[in-house]
Write an enzyme that holds these catalytic residues in place. Structure first.
Site, short mmCIF file in Angstrom:
data_model
loop_
_atom_site.label_atom_id
_atom_site.label_comp_id
_atom_site.label_asym_id
_atom_site.label_seq_id
_atom_site.Cartn_x
_atom_site.Cartn_y
_atom_site.Cartn_z
N GLU A 1 33.85 -2.37 68.47
CA GLU A 1 34.38 -2.54 70.01
C GLU A 1 35.95 -2.27 69.88
O GLU A 1 36.38 -2.67 70.62
CB GLU A 1 33.83 -4.25 70.35
CG GLU A 1 34.34 -4.16 71.68
CD GLU A 1 33.84 -5.98 71.73
OE1 GLU A 1 34.32 -6.37 72.76
OE2 GLU A 1 33.23 -6.67 70.67
N ARG B 1 26.17 -10.25 58.48
CA ARG B 1 25.40 -11.27 58.99
C ARG B 1 23.89 -10.45 59.50
O ARG B 1 22.84 -11.10 59.52
CB ARG B 1 25.69 -11.99 60.68
CG ARG B 1 27.14 -11.99 60.29
CD ARG B 1 28.03 -12.96 61.09
NE ARG B 1 28.27 -11.79 62.72
CZ ARG B 1 29.75 -10.80 62.24
NH1 ARG B 1 30.95 -11.27 61.32
NH2 ARG B 1 29.97 -9.86 63.16
#
Length: 172
Positions: free
Chosen positions: A99, A62
């Protein structure tokens, strides 16, 4: 802190991509407010700073969206930081923490030019940190880092004294 007006168009998706993760989906911004989003990211840097930059570096995948659009807007080149096996002539690679796991990034050789690194969202800072280290390792000078969304509660990332500039920040 007053939130940027574009924040209202993010869609929070619970338990994606794994249970316990609250994913901030940028798809509505890209679909309905893309020009405003790129304009807002452009304003993260002054005209003087833009004049001194040679390339925008996009972190897969992205980050490519924002780096390429900003490169076009400011008449700069575009450089990719890719996941393994996607680039020929790889000069350096680096593993980093996410994460929700680990991943690896790769880059081709640089040329000493000044770059701003772009990504969509910074959570732990792992991919941005890896991209910044890779840029330095392959021969670029990192002069800025930018993202659309910064989940500040999950990171305190900086690189060579620079922090990531962001349009939207979440402190909790």
């Amino acid at each position: 802190m007053k939130q940027h007006p574009l924040a209202q168009y993010l869609e929070a998706v619970p338990d994606f991509p794994k249970e316990g993760i609250l994913f901030q989906d940028i798809s509505p911004l890209l679909r309905d407010h893309f020009v405003a989003t790129i304009d807002a990211m452009s304003l993260l840097f002054s005209a003087k700073e833009w004049a001194e930059v040679d390339y925008l570096v996009g972190v897969e995948s992205r980050g490519f969206i924002f780096a390429s659009a900003l490169a076009l807007k400011h008449d700069k080149g575009f450089v990719k930081v890719r996941k393994p096996g996607k680039l020929p002539n790889v000069h350096a690679s680096m593993e980093y923490g996410l994460e929700y796991g680990t991943d690896k990034l790769e880059m081709q050789k640089g040329n000493g030019k000044k770059v701003i690194i772009c990504d969509d969202l910074i959570a732990t800072g792992g991919s941005m940190q890896a991209a910044a280290k890779l840029c330095n390792e392959v021969g670029y000078e990192v002069v800025g880092m930018a993202c659309l969304v910064d989940l500040k509660a999950l990171n305190s990332f900086s690189h060579d004294g620079m922090t990531v500039r962001s349009v939207i920040q979440f402190d909790d």
